[in-house]
Motif scaffolding. Sequence first.
Motif, mmCIF file in Angstrom:
data_model
loop_
_atom_site.group_PDB
_atom_site.id
_atom_site.type_symbol
_atom_site.label_atom_id
_atom_site.label_comp_id
_atom_site.label_asym_id
_atom_site.label_seq_id
_atom_site.Cartn_x
_atom_site.Cartn_y
_atom_site.Cartn_z
ATOM 1 N N ALA B 417 7.290 4.575 -4.376
ATOM 2 C CA ALA B 417 6.202 3.479 -4.561
ATOM 3 C C ALA B 417 5.128 4.306 -5.139
ATOM 4 N N LEU B 421 3.760 3.794 -8.981
ATOM 5 C CA LEU B 421 2.420 3.463 -9.057
ATOM 6 C C LEU B 421 1.645 4.245 -9.820
ATOM 7 N N VAL B 437 -2.296 4.294 -1.627
ATOM 8 C CA VAL B 437 -1.428 3.602 -0.758
ATOM 9 C C VAL B 437 -1.671 3.975 0.437
ATOM 10 N N MET B 459 0.674 -3.654 -4.542
ATOM 11 C CA MET B 459 1.495 -3.269 -5.516
ATOM 12 C C MET B 459 1.904 -4.162 -6.927
#
Lengths: 273, 488
Positions: B417, B421, B437, B459
């Motif tokens: 992620a 991202l 995050v 997200m």
Amino acid sequence: MSRPLLTVEHLTMRFGGLTAINDVSFEAQAGHITAVIGPNGAGKTTVFNCLTGFYKPTVGRLTLTRPGSDQSFLLERLDDFRITKTAGVARTFQNIRLFTGMSVLENLMVAQHNRLMRASGYSLLGLAGWPSFRKAEAEAVEKARFWLNRTGLIARADEPAGSLPYGDQRRLEIARAMCTDPALLCLDEPAAGLNPRESAELNALLLMIRNDYGVGLLLIEHDMSVVMEISDHIVVLDYGRKIAEGTPAQIKANPDVIRAYLGEDDEAEGAVA
Amino acid sequence: MAVADLNAATRPAPATPFQAALKDAALVALVAMALAGPIVGLQTVDRGGSLTVDARFAEVAVGIVIVFFGRLGLALSDRGLRLPSYGIAAGLAAAGFLLPWPTDLLGVLAIAAGAALVIRGLAGQYGAHRQSKAALATETDEEKADRLRRLFTRGLGFLLLAAAVLLPMMPFANSYILDTAIRVLTYMMLAWGLNIVIGLAGLLDLGYVAFYAVGAYTYALLSKDHGFGFWGALPLSGLFAASFGVLLGFPVLRLRGDYLAIVTLGFGEIIRIVLLNWTNFSGGPNGIGSIPRLTFFGHPFVRNAPEGVVPFHQLFGLDFSPLHRSIFFFYLILVLALVVNVFTIRIRRLPVGRAWEALREDEIACRALGINPTNTKLTAFAIGAMFAGFAGSFFATTQSFVSPESFTFLESAMILAIVVLGGMGSQLGVALAAILVIGLTEAFRGLAEYRMLVFGLGMVLIMIWRPRGLLSHRDPTILINSGKGVRP
């Protein structure tokens, strides 16, 4: 004349029950432009894919002899990337395959990967910024600059390759193939989608490659104005078979070729009409 | 001619912008009425054990009036009538402050609506201004924007670095903040490592945490059972993780895209399950505890050292503080992460880095250029795995305990992620995403399990606003027309 650059002997390629190429043999000379023509589905691109290792031929022998050395390579036994790396066969694709997100210059740098990789000591010397690697990289940039000048792309060298117009992308793909230092350059429909002016520029580029570098060119093309103007030798395929071979003048006059392109001139058809 | 006249005659006169806006606002007010009527207007009240319904018509009516005017202002602003829109905004805000409202919330809403109108109007004006400028943009403007962007990213990078270096010296730096920062940096390092595999080489690896686990367990076993020190065990863990990368990569790298993702996902789980069940080797679910803590080149961070060993605080003549250890760990992981960063920036400009990116773009073209795809992918896989191994050994020495619990698929997903991202291939973007995050999940720790919902929402929002990641611009690795290569 010494041994031909490329010898294709009894090349046959079957996909299951379909025979795409049936017992085709021909030769291509260094410093000559050899065109492979034929109607759609005649097996031209399959010949290319066999030559460049994307397909393994069912039967046949493909021998490449680099001019100046007596070393021969049996292409049907090599992996696809080795055919370019060691035997020196480069190709372009019918549907252009550039690294669209990378810059024009980077495309040409990637083409010189193997030499630069050795120069960078498989990255170890490169990480340390070793002088010999810097020198090799500068040479690679010079070579790229040379081809960018020849193809007229120098002004857009730092832009993403995908942002170039279609005709420029075609020329860039040829420049990229030339950056691998090939002995044989295989071009799959390089004039497809080009306007008459671009097509004339392409002719000039291909003749320059042939005359100045002694590279053998193998060309698949539908555009007869390109084929007849620049080819030294033409091979005609139809339904996977070679139906004719010769100079442009011979091919133009060949009744088999005319029949393959224009259809049968037979009695029954005339009677119905 | 006749037809045109006929059409003109039968067609109603086109609505003026004001009429259109009024119609729009009325429609929205109607929708608001339909929604607010039952939701706001009817309130259930518990009266002596029985449930009764109270009506709150005043609130509904006032709310609908606010919605009407708010929408009217918005519609006017969108149709270019900015002045009346600002007037409505002023009116709403003034009413919010001055009028007696049935509930305070409605007053606040009126003020907020006024503020939103002003912001919207200003944003619209700014956008129009930019558009008119963009129409006149020339090559030099583009170059200027490019240079500005590069300056901005570089400035931001240096700012982040300076902030990181100074963080432990700040007065507010307690052990919680330092531990969180260490976590952020660990994930940043992992994400930078994974960025080589996914961002540069384009190989979707869902089992990256397996290499992290290999590194952590290698470190744990080497230092606990074989007496290796940190600096001896660190490179060995990295090499071991890299050889696992090669071992896995060799059979599976001929797969592409989704298939590769599934196989690597399976590999990640295999490693975890083996660690969970091979009790003799890895301690099973109990993990491996009391891994020797990292010392400052032989000087431990303890109050009372055993005979003949000088603890860290005595070496420097300081008072003992448990923070010293955290600060040392912080700088250590900062250095390790920066090593990964500098390595990636440099290797991206080497032939192998360009070949990775070329493979990501078009593998068939790479083969036609004589690039060995298997070897090239394997190097990416092995280097990525090596960095995960380094991070794993750091993890083992800071926690002094490893167990399969720490290496679940969720960790792989978290690292992935961060990479996605941040913008695949962008070093600074990944750094920002790691801060975001891990910072977000820490900030919402109070929400317990629900923080994953917040995380998911974040997200989704980022993917809507910046579908290619926070920083997705790619700088070429080498330039010819401006003379030299740029630093990414």
